[in-house]
Design a protein around this motif. Sequence first.
Motif, PDB file in Angstrom:
ATOM      1  N   TYR A 173     -30.898  39.980  78.459  1.00 41.14           N
ATOM      2  CA  TYR A 173     -32.125  40.021  77.663  1.00 41.14           C
ATOM      3  C   TYR A 173     -32.983  38.858  78.129  1.00 41.14           C
TER       4      TYR A 173
ATOM      5  N   ARG B 140     -27.030  39.498  75.219  1.00 44.11           N
ATOM      6  CA  ARG B 140     -26.802  40.487  74.145  1.00 44.11           C
ATOM      7  C   ARG B 140     -28.127  41.199  73.878  1.00 44.11           C
ATOM      8  N   PHE B 141     -28.087  42.218  73.017  1.00 42.76           N
ATOM      9  CA  PHE B 141     -29.335  42.848  72.581  1.00 42.76           C
ATOM     10  C   PHE B 141     -30.123  41.900  71.676  1.00 42.76           C
ATOM     11  N   GLY B 142     -31.401  42.158  71.508  1.00 43.06           N
ATOM     12  CA  GLY B 142     -32.209  41.378  70.580  1.00 43.06           C
ATOM     13  C   GLY B 142     -32.195  42.025  69.202  1.00 43.06           C
ATOM     14  N   ASP B 143     -32.355  41.199  68.216  1.00 42.24           N
ATOM     15  CA  ASP B 143     -32.526  41.681  66.847  1.00 42.24           C
ATOM     16  C   ASP B 143     -33.843  41.095  66.359  1.00 42.24           C
ATOM     17  N   PRO B 144     -34.908  41.879  66.160  1.00 42.44           N
ATOM     18  CA  PRO B 144     -34.890  43.340  66.007  1.00 42.44           C
ATOM     19  C   PRO B 144     -35.156  44.185  67.253  1.00 42.44           C
ATOM     20  N   GLU B 145     -35.276  43.632  68.447  1.00 35.55           N
ATOM     21  CA  GLU B 145     -35.675  44.460  69.601  1.00 35.55           C
ATOM     22  C   GLU B 145     -34.857  45.755  69.698  1.00 35.55           C
TER      23      GLU B 145
ATOM     24  N   ASN C  88     -30.717  35.825  77.020  1.00 35.22           N
ATOM     25  CA  ASN C  88     -29.634  36.060  76.076  1.00 35.22           C
ATOM     26  C   ASN C  88     -28.697  37.071  76.729  1.00 35.22           C
TER      27      ASN C  88
ATOM     28  N   LYS D  61     -41.614  35.509  66.148  1.00 37.92           N
ATOM     29  CA  LYS D  61     -40.532  34.661  65.626  1.00 37.92           C
ATOM     30  C   LYS D  61     -40.912  33.857  64.398  1.00 37.92           C
TER      31      LYS D  61
ATOM     32  N   ASP E  69     -41.705  40.172  70.372  1.00 42.05           N
ATOM     33  CA  ASP E  69     -41.120  39.732  69.103  1.00 42.05           C
ATOM     34  C   ASP E  69     -42.108  38.771  68.428  1.00 42.05           C
TER      35      ASP E  69
ATOM     36  N   GLY F 266     -35.120  34.507  63.088  1.00 38.71           N
ATOM     37  CA  GLY F 266     -34.465  35.353  64.090  1.00 38.71           C
ATOM     38  C   GLY F 266     -35.447  36.332  64.712  1.00 38.71           C
TER      39      GLY F 266
END
Length: 377
Positions: free
Chosen positions: A208, A226-231, A224, A149, A147, A161
């Motif tokens: 994550y 949850r999923f990553g955004d934008p991953e 994390n 950032k 990512d 994000g």
Amino acid sequence: IIGPDDPIGAGGTDAVHRAGAKCFAPTKLCAQLESSKAFTRNLLKKHNIDASPDFLVSTNAQDPQRRFFYDQLQGQIVVKADGLLGGKGVLIAGEHFSSFDAVESFALASIEKFGRVVFEEKLIGQEFSLISIVDGTTVLDTPAIQDHKRAYENDEGPNTGGMGCVSDEHHRLPFLSEYDIAHAHQITDQTMKAIKSETGQAFVGVMYGGFIKTANGVKLIEYNARFGDPEALNILPIMKTDFLEVCQKAVDGRLSDIHHLEFEPVATVVRYLCPKGYPTNAVRNVPITTHFSLPQHKAQEENQQVFYASVAEENGQMILKGSRAIGVLGIGKDLQEAYLNNQALIDKFEGPLFYRKDIGTIELIQSRVDHMNSILN
Ligand code: AMP
Ligand code: GLY
């Protein structure tokens, strides 16, 4: 399936369970992995999972240990508030502070607000995300991703994000070996088991891992839940295994039926088009134009995909709403081709937008490899 961190951290999964249904997301107890940095560091320590930097969890305003820790590491530390502060919870030496006094006022504020603060050794290396789907017993990995950032080119400017993510055709990054991925996988596997023995609950959903490859091997920066955004925009479009089947197996505790997740052998580059001024002073409620007609504004090319985020459709126009606006995905046989496909699609949008031109370029990727080599030598 619960997506975002807030409802997961607030116990959304527990509510679904109470209503008698299964849920693809961790319970509130398990989700402390994301919501409390101190929980995670203490968990790894207790279970001898060797993936943390030196750290100190401090709960007392008078605690002299903070000063000792700061001096011992010659100020090369990272300070984390132990709660969700919308991306403003982490201070890094050299970027956000250069004296103990500056650190101390932030530390005291965190202790007052959350009851504790975490001090950590500042790690040097290359960061990567390894997102895994887990059911408390089995860990299935998705491609490793990097990512970006910072808002501006060359990793300058405020944190966001995430401005864009890349992953190569081997589902890794040129500065990572298969061994590094196996190491990150092992950390996630051990952590998943540690949570179960600690809470008595199986972690079901997404772990994550935000990892960093250092001179001393792979270390964990944070998890994390949850999923990553934008991953997720890199991962899910190239996933060949049926996503719903994976979720179903996870909630049934039968992920081991699936031996590994399959992905197309391709590279991906995702970049976010953002409103000018994002993240501090974004323009909003202004229109942008595309070469696609609304409302079927979908790119049809096989190797290009558009994801609409912080935009709305008003009077037949697309309007910027102030946050990351449009995720653009380019797919290719290698990073170079994925980058070109991404750029071709980006060029189809016009308006008060900007994006990080360096993400996915050979130059930036090579500079990551060079940085890693300089640390390892
Ligand atoms: P977060 O806001 O929790 O996603 O963390 C922000 C960023 O802080 C991470 O992506 C890293 O770049 C950096 N960071 C956090 N912990 C450390 C650490 N121990 N050493 C170096 N950088 C860190
Ligand atoms: N891309 C970073 C995140 O989703 O937290």
